[in-house]
Design a protein around this motif. Sequence first.
Motif, PDB file in Angstrom:
ATOM      1  N   THR A  41      39.962  38.973  38.875  1.00  0.00           N
ATOM      2  CA  THR A  41      39.887  37.725  39.500  1.00  0.00           C
ATOM      3  C   THR A  41      39.869  38.112  40.561  1.00  0.00           C
ATOM      4  O   THR A  41      39.844  38.540  41.768  1.00  0.00           O
ATOM      5  CB  THR A  41      41.166  37.404  39.340  1.00  0.00           C
ATOM      6  N   ALA A  42      38.973  37.107  40.982  1.00  0.00           N
ATOM      7  CA  ALA A  42      38.025  36.522  42.563  1.00  0.00           C
ATOM      8  C   ALA A  42      39.596  35.311  42.239  1.00  0.00           C
ATOM      9  O   ALA A  42      38.773  34.272  41.890  1.00  0.00           O
ATOM     10  CB  ALA A  42      36.401  35.578  42.316  1.00  0.00           C
ATOM     11  N   ALA A  43      39.440  35.414  43.818  1.00  0.00           N
ATOM     12  CA  ALA A  43      40.181  33.598  44.573  1.00  0.00           C
ATOM     13  C   ALA A  43      39.400  33.166  43.805  1.00  0.00           C
ATOM     14  O   ALA A  43      38.067  32.165  44.465  1.00  0.00           O
ATOM     15  CB  ALA A  43      40.553  34.311  46.028  1.00  0.00           C
ATOM     16  N   GLY A  44      40.179  31.841  43.546  1.00  0.00           N
ATOM     17  CA  GLY A  44      39.528  30.333  43.345  1.00  0.00           C
ATOM     18  C   GLY A  44      38.574  30.788  41.698  1.00  0.00           C
ATOM     19  O   GLY A  44      37.615  29.430  42.659  1.00  0.00           O
ATOM     20  N   THR A  45      39.020  31.124  41.516  1.00  0.00           N
ATOM     21  CA  THR A  45      37.529  31.139  40.409  1.00  0.00           C
ATOM     22  C   THR A  45      37.443  30.564  38.820  1.00  0.00           C
ATOM     23  O   THR A  45      39.268  31.265  38.632  1.00  0.00           O
ATOM     24  CB  THR A  45      36.106  32.600  39.938  1.00  0.00           C
ATOM     25  N   THR A  46      37.842  30.989  38.018  1.00  0.00           N
ATOM     26  CA  THR A  46      37.642  30.373  36.662  1.00  0.00           C
ATOM     27  C   THR A  46      37.179  30.843  35.770  1.00  0.00           C
ATOM     28  O   THR A  46      35.602  30.922  36.176  1.00  0.00           O
ATOM     29  CB  THR A  46      38.117  28.901  36.384  1.00  0.00           C
ATOM     30  N   SER A  47      37.408  31.039  34.181  1.00  0.00           N
ATOM     31  CA  SER A  47      36.336  31.162  33.444  1.00  0.00           C
ATOM     32  C   SER A  47      36.618  30.317  31.895  1.00  0.00           C
ATOM     33  O   SER A  47      38.222  30.461  32.272  1.00  0.00           O
ATOM     34  CB  SER A  47      36.604  32.994  33.148  1.00  0.00           C
ATOM     35  N   PRO A  48      36.116  30.442  31.054  1.00  0.00           N
ATOM     36  CA  PRO A  48      36.387  29.868  29.214  1.00  0.00           C
ATOM     37  C   PRO A  48      37.519  30.606  29.509  1.00  0.00           C
ATOM     38  O   PRO A  48      38.232  29.708  28.191  1.00  0.00           O
ATOM     39  CB  PRO A  48      35.133  30.033  29.352  1.00  0.00           C
ATOM     40  N   ASP A  49      37.566  31.779  29.369  1.00  0.00           N
ATOM     41  CA  ASP A  49      38.798  32.223  28.706  1.00  0.00           C
ATOM     42  C   ASP A  49      39.843  32.802  29.562  1.00  0.00           C
ATOM     43  O   ASP A  49      41.104  33.334  29.389  1.00  0.00           O
ATOM     44  CB  ASP A  49      38.106  33.603  27.995  1.00  0.00           C
ATOM     45  N   ARG A  50      39.843  32.233  30.455  1.00  0.00           N
ATOM     46  CA  ARG A  50      41.368  32.794  31.437  1.00  0.00           C
ATOM     47  C   ARG A  50      41.474  31.346  32.385  1.00  0.00           C
ATOM     48  O   ARG A  50      40.722  31.020  33.211  1.00  0.00           O
ATOM     49  CB  ARG A  50      40.097  34.108  32.777  1.00  0.00           C
ATOM     50  N   THR A  51      42.286  31.310  33.103  1.00  0.00           N
ATOM     51  CA  THR A  51      43.083  30.365  33.680  1.00  0.00           C
ATOM     52  C   THR A  51      43.395  31.089  35.146  1.00  0.00           C
ATOM     53  O   THR A  51      44.358  31.973  34.867  1.00  0.00           O
ATOM     54  CB  THR A  51      44.225  29.344  33.651  1.00  0.00           C
ATOM     55  N   CYS A  53      45.161  31.155  39.474  1.00  0.00           N
ATOM     56  CA  CYS A  53      46.608  30.144  40.150  1.00  0.00           C
ATOM     57  C   CYS A  53      45.534  29.750  41.277  1.00  0.00           C
ATOM     58  O   CYS A  53      44.771  30.190  42.001  1.00  0.00           O
ATOM     59  CB  CYS A  53      47.485  31.818  41.318  1.00  0.00           C
ATOM     60  N   THR A  54      45.900  28.791  41.370  1.00  0.00           N
ATOM     61  CA  THR A  54      45.342  27.451  42.473  1.00  0.00           C
ATOM     62  C   THR A  54      45.590  27.885  43.949  1.00  0.00           C
ATOM     63  O   THR A  54      45.311  27.772  44.756  1.00  0.00           O
ATOM     64  CB  THR A  54      46.273  26.245  41.766  1.00  0.00           C
ATOM     65  N   HIS A  55      46.865  28.370  44.438  1.00  0.00           N
ATOM     66  CA  HIS A  55      47.038  29.290  45.935  1.00  0.00           C
ATOM     67  C   HIS A  55      46.170  30.518  45.789  1.00  0.00           C
ATOM     68  O   HIS A  55      45.427  30.781  46.668  1.00  0.00           O
ATOM     69  CB  HIS A  55      48.760  29.604  46.066  1.00  0.00           C
ATOM     70  N   CYS A  56      46.673  31.511  44.601  1.00  0.00           N
ATOM     71  CA  CYS A  56      46.017  32.752  44.775  1.00  0.00           C
ATOM     72  C   CYS A  56      44.910  33.214  44.407  1.00  0.00           C
ATOM     73  O   CYS A  56      44.164  34.310  44.972  1.00  0.00           O
ATOM     74  CB  CYS A  56      47.514  33.751  44.475  1.00  0.00           C
ATOM     75  N   GLY A  57      44.189  32.617  43.233  1.00  0.00           N
ATOM     76  CA  GLY A  57      43.313  32.873  42.602  1.00  0.00           C
ATOM     77  C   GLY A  57      43.416  34.153  41.680  1.00  0.00           C
ATOM     78  O   GLY A  57      42.614  34.174  40.821  1.00  0.00           O
ATOM     79  N   LEU A  58      44.408  34.910  41.392  1.00  0.00           N
ATOM     80  CA  LEU A  58      44.777  35.846  40.204  1.00  0.00           C
ATOM     81  C   LEU A  58      45.257  34.511  38.893  1.00  0.00           C
ATOM     82  O   LEU A  58      45.441  33.764  38.967  1.00  0.00           O
ATOM     83  CB  LEU A  58      45.841  36.024  40.790  1.00  0.00           C
ATOM     84  N   PHE A  73      49.939  27.859  38.411  1.00  0.00           N
ATOM     85  CA  PHE A  73      50.316  28.885  39.284  1.00  0.00           C
ATOM     86  C   PHE A  73      50.798  30.104  37.711  1.00  0.00           C
ATOM     87  O   PHE A  73      51.453  29.718  37.382  1.00  0.00           O
ATOM     88  CB  PHE A  73      51.871  27.938  40.787  1.00  0.00           C
ATOM     89  N   CYS A  74      50.717  31.370  38.833  1.00  0.00           N
ATOM     90  CA  CYS A  74      51.059  32.371  37.817  1.00  0.00           C
ATOM     91  C   CYS A  74      52.284  32.496  38.455  1.00  0.00           C
ATOM     92  O   CYS A  74      52.854  33.383  37.877  1.00  0.00           O
ATOM     93  CB  CYS A  74      49.533  34.065  38.842  1.00  0.00           C
ATOM     94  N   CYS A  75      53.142  32.302  38.737  1.00  0.00           N
ATOM     95  CA  CYS A  75      54.386  31.974  39.577  1.00  0.00           C
ATOM     96  C   CYS A  75      55.418  31.272  40.839  1.00  0.00           C
ATOM     97  O   CYS A  75      54.082  30.131  40.868  1.00  0.00           O
ATOM     98  CB  CYS A  75      54.491  33.736  40.155  1.00  0.00           C
ATOM     99  N   ASP A  76      56.890  31.240  40.433  1.00  0.00           N
ATOM    100  CA  ASP A  76      57.032  30.000  41.512  1.00  0.00           C
ATOM    101  C   ASP A  76      56.831  30.245  42.547  1.00  0.00           C
ATOM    102  O   ASP A  76      56.791  28.897  43.406  1.00  0.00           O
ATOM    103  CB  ASP A  76      59.025  29.798  40.381  1.00  0.00           C
TER     104      ASP A  76
END
Length: 898
Positions: A41-51, A53-58, A73-76
């Motif tokens: 996952t590259a920071a700040g990117t999205t793909s059709p089949d993956r969401t 994290c707004t903060h870290c991009g993971l 978000f990927c975690c609290d």
Amino acid sequence: MSALAPTSIRASREAPAVEETTPEQASKHRGVEAPSVEANTAAGTTSPDRTTCTHCGLGVPAALVQPGSPEQFCCDACRLVYQTIHACGLDQYYAIRERLGAQGRQAAASSGADGFAEFDDPAFTSVYARPAAIAGEDNAGLLRVELLLEGVHCAACLWLVERLPRVVDGVRSARLDFRRAVAEIVWDPAVVPLSRVARALASLGYRPHPVTDSAAREARRRQDRAYLVRIGVAAACAGNAMLLAFALYSAEFDAMHPVYAAAFRWLSVGLGVLSLAWPGRVFLEGALAAARARLWHLDMPIAMALLVGNIAGVAAAIQGTSEIYADSLTMLVFLLLVGRWMQIRQQRHALDSVELLFSLTPGVAHVVEGEPTSPHAPVRDASVQSLQPGSIVEVRPLEAFPIDGVVVLGKTTVDASILTGESRPVPTGVGSEVVAGAVNLASTIRVRATAVGRHTRAGRLMATIEELSRRRTPIVGSAQRLAAPFVLSVATLALVTLAIHVGDGLAPALRHAIALLVATCPCAIALATPLVVTMGVGRAARHGVLVKGGDVFERLARPGLLVLDKTGTATTGRFDVLEWVGDASLRPLVAAIEAGSTHPVAVALARHAGSEAAGSAPMRADGWTIEHVLARGVVASDAACTVRVGSPAWLASLGVVAPEWAERAIARGRSHAHTPVAIAVDEQVEGVAILGDLVRPDARPALDALRAAGWRIAMLSGDDPAVVRAVASDLGIDPALAWGGASPEQKHERIAALMGEARRGTPVVMVGDGVNDAPALATASVGIAVRGGAEASLAAADVYIERGGLAPIGALADASRRVLRTIRLCLGLALAYNALAAGLVLAGLLSPLVAAAMMPISSMTVLAVAVRSRTFARRHEAVGSADRTPRQLSFTPPEGTR
């Protein structure tokens, strides 16, 4: 999201949807790396089949996706950090990070220790805080503290940390040393307590730790400032001497008034004497110290040339001649000081990293007052420095143990891999021993301290590392090995020159002898090694390889023995599902059941099932009763059925029946030293997951390339010997060179023994990532710490590889050979120049004035060669990318369902 329905589980048992893969094909996946969230996952990117994290991009696990929400978000921890940054009006952080192209990093999870109450302890303040002063402000009562920050990874972090005064009233300034990840905070304790400042840093994603040994570091800072002042004075002297020299040289073509000429000569002489007496004094002192110790040192010919040149310049000024030499001599002092500063900075990098050693264990402990076994006993937070043997400490889930001790209440599982190298969590109960730095995974327990601080096992390991680092003798540079023959040769040639020209008179003979000493001054020889090494270190850093000292290149240029740790080095260092045998429809169920657990096995199962369900709505275990059985597994029950996920032995003890295909899958997993986990619905096993620590996909090709270059490969790990042998077999390592079950002390002893057995000049290189590797890293000829390693391993190592995988090690070995070749080329050019200059002087073809003008040419030549040298080839720029490629996991259906 959809809730789990018992009827759907029943239906899946009757008609499972399966994909066919033979057991032989499945067994081939033991060395395949599962998709890594960080790698894919590259920071700040999205793909059709993956969401993402707004903060870290993971990647965001399917169970945490909030449909319709613009922020995921990927975690609290990432959620809290994002909310804090947004609330403080610091959203520009994300724009800066994106502009820099920096990859995000997952925020550190908070724990019960995040109150930082110990930071307000007077004992803490007396140890770590110092009075502060800010120019132009009222400094009454201001204090300064240095804090080591977790999570600093790009220039955007520097921007965010230095905005701390906007976040917390009472903080006067915040400055971040990005390389060391150390923030200097100046605050007013009358306005805000330090604990609130620490909480603010943690809320921004940078959990702080106190930095030790600040007094020694302050002394080094003063020394650095003094050296920089010397360089500044030398530069000023050289610049002005060059301007005066131009004026004097112009007098050779046109007449100059004698008064002006004499003034320029004496001003030049004054600058030369000042340059020698102040910044150049270090070379005189070095030569004098070497002479007292009866040792040959390169400072000797340098000091001789400087002294003779200055004496000759004074004599020339008195006689009214033009050979002052001041311009060349002052430039020589400046260039030599710059080269010496490069070497000092390399040493500083190694020394600065030692401060990371004691950030391994937490700085705060939850101290139990009263009866330790009483659940109602009061608990208070206290600084670890205040603990004594016998203190009762409460350790909560996901916290690191602050002390060595014995469990007196509760049961849990402990991850001690950072110290022991054991990849599997260890069940722990009353009477079990625990060590500082290990992580409590499951439940709250209480521990009676047996050792604290530097007396803990981790503290003793750190002391060993520091001692070994001090003992390690640096390799004598090629330039220093030339000192003895060079001094003798130059002195002999000067006497020969004097003898040849004495027939023309003593004064001309002396001028020729001085010309030889000036022309053959070893400026280029002294600059060659630090210049080339500095260029090599810089280019290595651009390729993600951080080298602490130039002697690393000399050690790695010759093939030797490369010893690998297993967990986290040759492997990914985490549990992943290697193979799933049985009903594939149970995967979403397993993800929902294990979603709330922090146990590594549960996390691996949830991650695997979540990756399979990417793009679809994750299931929830609504209405199910979930019970975690310590060191056994988990039970999820509903009115319709009961689902158990855990060890096959535990399920068998409960009377659960395992079909023949499940027994074979379990046996196959155990034969490969992997961990089988059975999934049972009611009283029958319906699925088997084989878990293990995946071998990095680039490991085998990288090691094969090193073998082709002449390296021998071995493996040394604290993990189970059967697991070590299995991984070594995958990597083509000789079983006789695969050692498992080694403690940190045994690793150190093994490396010391291997170095004793190695031939002179043959390196023994240790590659590791955990605290258990740190003593071995410090003992080896070269210690290499890999990405994701513990701070102690980074401090003990000579090299840190930022990228995952082993391929950069081969690139570093190749670069080391190129660096050594370039050093030899520069030394050869410098010696050739000196030989040519000496020959011209002996033949009477080189006057002192021309010799002084020619002297910087060799230095400029060496500089040009060093700048244009290619240490890291372009083909290595993409090294390490192999471990970012997603690989498919295997699925094997139970026999009879095809």
